[in-house]
Design an enzyme around this catalytic site. Structure first.
Site, short mmCIF file in Angstrom:
data_model
loop_
_atom_site.label_atom_id
_atom_site.label_comp_id
_atom_site.label_asym_id
_atom_site.label_seq_id
_atom_site.Cartn_x
_atom_site.Cartn_y
_atom_site.Cartn_z
N TYR A 99 0.75 -1.38 0.04
CA TYR A 99 -0.08 0.00 0.12
C TYR A 99 1.03 1.51 0.03
O TYR A 99 2.01 1.31 0.91
CB TYR A 99 -0.82 0.01 1.36
CG TYR A 99 -1.79 1.16 1.44
CD1 TYR A 99 -2.73 1.70 0.43
CD2 TYR A 99 -1.49 2.01 2.57
CE1 TYR A 99 -3.49 2.64 0.56
CE2 TYR A 99 -2.10 3.13 2.68
CZ TYR A 99 -3.31 3.41 1.76
OH TYR A 99 -4.11 4.44 1.92
N ASP A 178 0.21 -7.60 6.79
CA ASP A 178 -1.00 -6.42 6.74
C ASP A 178 -2.01 -7.45 6.01
O ASP A 178 -1.78 -7.69 4.92
CB ASP A 178 -0.64 -5.25 5.90
CG ASP A 178 -1.66 -4.45 5.66
OD1 ASP A 178 -2.89 -4.76 5.76
OD2 ASP A 178 -1.34 -3.33 5.58
N LYS A 203 -10.74 -0.39 5.95
CA LYS A 203 -11.41 -1.11 4.52
C LYS A 203 -12.20 -2.20 5.05
O LYS A 203 -13.51 -2.00 5.35
CB LYS A 203 -10.04 -1.56 4.12
CG LYS A 203 -9.12 -0.55 3.92
CD LYS A 203 -9.13 0.54 2.70
CE LYS A 203 -8.09 1.70 3.07
NZ LYS A 203 -6.76 1.12 2.91
C1 LIG Z 1 -5.62 1.74 3.43
C2 LIG Z 1 -4.45 0.70 3.74
C3 LIG Z 1 -3.64 1.00 4.97
C4 LIG Z 1 -3.86 2.21 5.65
O1 LIG Z 1 -4.71 2.46 6.54
P1 LIG Z 1 -5.45 3.75 6.84
O2 LIG Z 1 -6.47 3.17 7.73
O3 LIG Z 1 -5.66 4.26 5.73
O4 LIG Z 1 -4.42 4.58 7.86
C5 LIG Z 1 -2.61 -0.08 5.17
N1 LIG Z 1 -2.51 -1.29 4.48
C6 LIG Z 1 -3.34 -1.54 3.48
C7 LIG Z 1 -3.25 -2.74 2.62
C8 LIG Z 1 -4.43 -0.57 3.21
O5 LIG Z 1 -5.26 -0.80 2.14
#
Ligand SMILES: *Cc1c(COP(=O)(O)O)cnc(C)c1O
Length: 224
Positions: A99, A178, A203
């Site tokens: 990301y 992640d 998300k």
């Molecule tokens: C959006 C996202 C993030 C960051 O998260 P926020 O809540 O926007 O700070 C980190 N990793 C992935 C895979 C994401 O899609």
């Protein structure tokens, strides 16, 4: 064992209320009264915890099958907290497709902090192994961690959590995943050998594009 859908709804008893409410009450208070001046209450100030946040942290910990969960104001705050366990000079091998916000935080903040960030194609296990191993003869110690996404944002490359974690552990590195795009509904990285799972709960976990949040779950008490 309780099935996942049941765990989602009834995985944790809602014990903390005086009314019988079946949903966890939302605590808005920033500050908590002390019964005595020398009391050591579990909750004294909301930044260091409150019952609603505890419930969320325990809920994600059981869904990801970890020992402890941690909630943050955003996914990037969660990633920041996790990477803050490292120190200047530590080397972290990072998936070359992650990301954009995570990429910026690693390469614009943590590199200034003295972390050595090394990008690698984590689908290429041989390349990953060489990178994690380092090069002792030339003074490059094994990496402290491998950081990657289960299903990458935005290109949706699939990473093999078990294979990557096995390589990381062979050299004493942590496997940090992640899991935002997969969620524990589809895959539980800790059960596949990862040490730390991170979510941008903004998300799929929150699901309705109306909340910014981040979550972390770890496999063991030391790490917690
Ligand atoms: C959006 C996202 C993030 C960051 O998260 P926020 O809540 O926007 O700070 C980190 N990793 C992935 C895979 C994401 O899609």
């Amino acid at each position: 064992m309780t099935r996942f859908n049941t765990q989602l709804v009834h995985g944790l008893p809602v014990g903390d209320n005086n009314t019988g409410a079946v949903n966890p009450p939302i605590y808005n208070s920033t500050t908590y009264a002390f019964e005595r001046v020398d009391a050591m209450p579990r909750y004294d100030y909301a930044r260091s915890g409150n019952p609603t946040r505890d419930f969320l942290e325990q809920q994600i910990a059981q869904l990801e099958q970890g020992t402890r969960g941690f909630a943050f104001a955003s996914g990037l705050a969660a990633i920041h907290a996790v990477l803050s366990i490292f120190k200047p000079g530590d080397r972290i091998v990072v998936g070359d497709n992650i990301y954009g916000g995570s990429y910026s935080q690693l390469n614009e903040f943590f590199t200034r902090w003295g972390i050595i960030v090394e990008a690698v194609d984590t689908q290429d296990i041989a390349a990953l192994e060489a990178s994690v191993k380092g090069d002792r003869a030339n003074g490059i110690a094994p990496a402290q961690a491998v950081y990657f996404e289960t299903l990458t944002n935005p290109l949706l490359k699939v990473n093999d959590v078990r294979a990557i974690s096995t390589v990381a552990h062979r050299f004493g590195a942590l496997s940090i995943v992640d899991n935002t795009f997969v969620t524990p509904y589809l895959q539980k990285p800790l059960a596949l050998g990862a040490d730390v799972v991170i979510h941008s709960a903004t998300k799929y976990l929150a699901g309705h594009s109306d909340v910014n949040a981040g979550l972390v779950v770890v496999s063991g008490e030391d790490l917690a």
